[in-house]
Design a protein around this motif. Sequence first.
Motif, PDB file in Angstrom:
ATOM      1  N   ARG A  11      34.988 148.959 -63.734  1.00 56.68           N
ATOM      2  CA  ARG A  11      34.650 150.046 -64.653  1.00 56.68           C
ATOM      3  C   ARG A  11      35.044 151.401 -64.066  1.00 56.68           C
ATOM      4  O   ARG A  11      35.453 152.314 -64.795  1.00 56.68           O
ATOM      5  CB  ARG A  11      33.144 150.021 -64.957  1.00 56.68           C
ATOM      6  N   ALA A  12      34.935 151.528 -62.753  1.00 61.05           N
ATOM      7  CA  ALA A  12      35.283 152.789 -62.093  1.00 61.05           C
ATOM      8  C   ALA A  12      36.790 153.022 -62.056  1.00 61.05           C
ATOM      9  O   ALA A  12      37.242 154.183 -62.082  1.00 61.05           O
ATOM     10  CB  ALA A  12      34.729 152.808 -60.677  1.00 61.05           C
TER      11      ALA A  12
ATOM     12  N   ASN B 269      39.742 154.600 -52.501  1.00 61.01           N
ATOM     13  CA  ASN B 269      38.524 153.919 -52.057  1.00 61.01           C
ATOM     14  C   ASN B 269      38.160 152.775 -52.997  1.00 61.01           C
ATOM     15  O   ASN B 269      37.710 151.706 -52.552  1.00 61.01           O
ATOM     16  CB  ASN B 269      37.379 154.928 -51.974  1.00 61.01           C
ATOM     17  N   ILE B 270      38.378 152.971 -54.276  1.00 59.64           N
ATOM     18  CA  ILE B 270      38.111 151.893 -55.239  1.00 59.64           C
ATOM     19  C   ILE B 270      39.090 150.755 -55.035  1.00 59.64           C
ATOM     20  O   ILE B 270      38.708 149.570 -55.015  1.00 59.64           O
ATOM     21  CB  ILE B 270      38.156 152.439 -56.675  1.00 59.64           C
ATOM     22  N   TYR B 271      40.371 151.084 -54.845  1.00 58.98           N
ATOM     23  CA  TYR B 271      41.357 150.032 -54.563  1.00 58.98           C
ATOM     24  C   TYR B 271      40.992 149.261 -53.297  1.00 58.98           C
ATOM     25  O   TYR B 271      41.171 148.037 -53.227  1.00 58.98           O
ATOM     26  CB  TYR B 271      42.746 150.646 -54.398  1.00 58.98           C
ATOM     27  N   LEU B 272      40.488 149.960 -52.295  1.00 55.75           N
ATOM     28  CA  LEU B 272      40.117 149.301 -51.042  1.00 55.75           C
ATOM     29  C   LEU B 272      39.099 148.203 -51.292  1.00 55.75           C
ATOM     30  O   LEU B 272      39.237 147.079 -50.786  1.00 55.75           O
ATOM     31  CB  LEU B 272      39.558 150.339 -50.069  1.00 55.75           C
ATOM     32  N   HIS B 273      38.076 148.510 -52.077  1.00 48.54           N
ATOM     33  CA  HIS B 273      37.014 147.529 -52.296  1.00 48.54           C
ATOM     34  C   HIS B 273      37.383 146.495 -53.358  1.00 48.54           C
ATOM     35  O   HIS B 273      36.702 145.471 -53.480  1.00 48.54           O
ATOM     36  CB  HIS B 273      35.715 148.259 -52.634  1.00 48.54           C
ATOM     37  N   LEU B 274      38.465 146.747 -54.074  1.00 49.62           N
ATOM     38  CA  LEU B 274      39.058 145.711 -54.924  1.00 49.62           C
ATOM     39  C   LEU B 274      40.056 144.851 -54.143  1.00 49.62           C
ATOM     40  O   LEU B 274      40.709 143.981 -54.700  1.00 49.62           O
ATOM     41  CB  LEU B 274      39.753 146.357 -56.132  1.00 49.62           C
ATOM     42  N   ARG B 275      40.183 145.151 -52.848  1.00 47.86           N
ATOM     43  CA  ARG B 275      41.055 144.430 -51.910  1.00 47.86           C
ATOM     44  C   ARG B 275      42.536 144.577 -52.253  1.00 47.86           C
ATOM     45  O   ARG B 275      43.343 143.703 -51.957  1.00 47.86           O
ATOM     46  CB  ARG B 275      40.649 142.950 -51.824  1.00 47.86           C
ATOM     47  N   GLN B 276      42.865 145.703 -52.867  1.00 48.37           N
ATOM     48  CA  GLN B 276      44.269 146.035 -53.102  1.00 48.37           C
ATOM     49  C   GLN B 276      44.678 147.016 -51.995  1.00 48.37           C
ATOM     50  O   GLN B 276      44.776 148.224 -52.202  1.00 48.37           O
ATOM     51  CB  GLN B 276      44.443 146.623 -54.500  1.00 48.37           C
ATOM     52  N   TYR B 277      44.890 146.442 -50.810  1.00 52.22           N
ATOM     53  CA  TYR B 277      44.981 147.244 -49.594  1.00 52.22           C
ATOM     54  C   TYR B 277      46.214 148.144 -49.545  1.00 52.22           C
ATOM     55  O   TYR B 277      46.145 149.257 -49.021  1.00 52.22           O
ATOM     56  CB  TYR B 277      44.937 146.336 -48.362  1.00 52.22           C
ATOM     57  N   ASP B 278      47.337 147.690 -50.082  1.00 55.39           N
ATOM     58  CA  ASP B 278      48.536 148.528 -50.070  1.00 55.39           C
ATOM     59  C   ASP B 278      48.306 149.812 -50.878  1.00 55.39           C
ATOM     60  O   ASP B 278      48.681 150.912 -50.436  1.00 55.39           O
ATOM     61  CB  ASP B 278      49.732 147.771 -50.639  1.00 55.39           C
TER      62      ASP B 278
ATOM     63  N   PHE C 263      31.150 154.070 -58.317  1.00 59.28           N
ATOM     64  CA  PHE C 263      31.382 153.345 -57.063  1.00 59.28           C
ATOM     65  C   PHE C 263      30.137 153.341 -56.182  1.00 59.28           C
ATOM     66  O   PHE C 263      29.765 152.309 -55.616  1.00 59.28           O
ATOM     67  CB  PHE C 263      32.554 153.969 -56.296  1.00 59.28           C
ATOM     68  N   VAL C 264      29.483 154.494 -56.050  1.00 54.36           N
ATOM     69  CA  VAL C 264      28.282 154.583 -55.208  1.00 54.36           C
ATOM     70  C   VAL C 264      27.196 153.662 -55.752  1.00 54.36           C
ATOM     71  O   VAL C 264      26.498 152.977 -54.980  1.00 54.36           O
ATOM     72  CB  VAL C 264      27.786 156.042 -55.114  1.00 54.36           C
ATOM     73  N   GLN C 265      27.064 153.612 -57.068  1.00 56.86           N
ATOM     74  CA  GLN C 265      26.077 152.702 -57.664  1.00 56.86           C
ATOM     75  C   GLN C 265      26.436 151.255 -57.339  1.00 56.86           C
ATOM     76  O   GLN C 265      25.559 150.450 -56.999  1.00 56.86           O
ATOM     77  CB  GLN C 265      26.019 152.924 -59.175  1.00 56.86           C
ATOM     78  N   TRP C 266      27.719 150.910 -57.445  1.00 64.13           N
ATOM     79  CA  TRP C 266      28.150 149.555 -57.113  1.00 64.13           C
ATOM     80  C   TRP C 266      27.854 149.230 -55.644  1.00 64.13           C
ATOM     81  O   TRP C 266      27.417 148.127 -55.321  1.00 64.13           O
ATOM     82  CB  TRP C 266      29.653 149.394 -57.363  1.00 64.13           C
ATOM     83  N   SER C 267      28.079 150.195 -54.756  1.00 65.12           N
ATOM     84  CA  SER C 267      27.866 149.947 -53.327  1.00 65.12           C
ATOM     85  C   SER C 267      26.401 149.661 -53.016  1.00 65.12           C
ATOM     86  O   SER C 267      26.085 149.025 -52.015  1.00 65.12           O
ATOM     87  CB  SER C 267      28.359 151.137 -52.494  1.00 65.12           C
ATOM     88  N   THR C 268      25.503 150.113 -53.895  1.00 62.59           N
ATOM     89  CA  THR C 268      24.071 149.859 -53.725  1.00 62.59           C
ATOM     90  C   THR C 268      23.658 148.528 -54.347  1.00 62.59           C
ATOM     91  O   THR C 268      22.912 147.754 -53.740  1.00 62.59           O
ATOM     92  CB  THR C 268      23.251 150.997 -54.372  1.00 62.59           C
ATOM     93  N   THR C 269      24.172 148.261 -55.546  1.00 65.63           N
ATOM     94  CA  THR C 269      23.701 147.086 -56.295  1.00 65.63           C
ATOM     95  C   THR C 269      24.665 145.898 -56.242  1.00 65.63           C
ATOM     96  O   THR C 269      24.250 144.767 -56.468  1.00 65.63           O
ATOM     97  CB  THR C 269      23.496 147.453 -57.764  1.00 65.63           C
TER      98      THR C 269
END
Length: 205
Positions: free
Chosen positions: A74-75, A98-107, A60-66
């Motif tokens: 993948r995470a 946190n991964i769900y959040l950035h996949l926009r699966q907010y629930d 996730f941290v790598q994704w947040s950078t790139t």
Amino acid sequence: YAKHQPPESLLAYDYVLRGIEQLSLEGEEHNIEAFRLFQKAVELDPQYAIGHANLALAIFVQWSTTRSPGELERALPVARRALMLDESDSRCHRVLGNIYLHLRQYDLAELHSDKSVALNSNDPLNALNRAGVLRYVGRAEEGVTFARKAMQINPYHPNWYWNHLALTLHAAGRYAEALAAYAKIAQRPIFYGHPYHAYVAACHA
């Protein structure tokens, strides 16, 4: 965490500790090393939940950078594996949420962030993650409380805690307080594709 099963391999535990140290440092080279260490941990002990959780976090941290396409996807199975191995560990819920959040699966993000805080309310990262989720779902005022709580729990927190507080205050419409928090940020980051200065300008506006 006293009742949690320890890793089968003490070497796997050592790899995780070393990986966490690398992950706390700024720079892509540190995250690459953290990923390598976490991967070694889960190779040594495939049943080690926190090894999997931190491996997912490094991706996730790598994704947040790139922002490389497919990295979040993948995470996700790695984080799900961590939770399957130990659903009573707040850290597994936090990373998956946190991964769900950035996949926009907010629930699902809200469900797991809430669970992480319920399992361990004294973990500052759980509180900080909860602040971010609440900001995304339109409850930024509540999020401010959690961001400030994270700083109270860990008064010697890393500087990037100010990023979370500033963004949450901004979202809550508390612009003067947000400006004060932005001023505390040591480096000038890019937030969601926009430079730091754009957020400061928006607060002044």
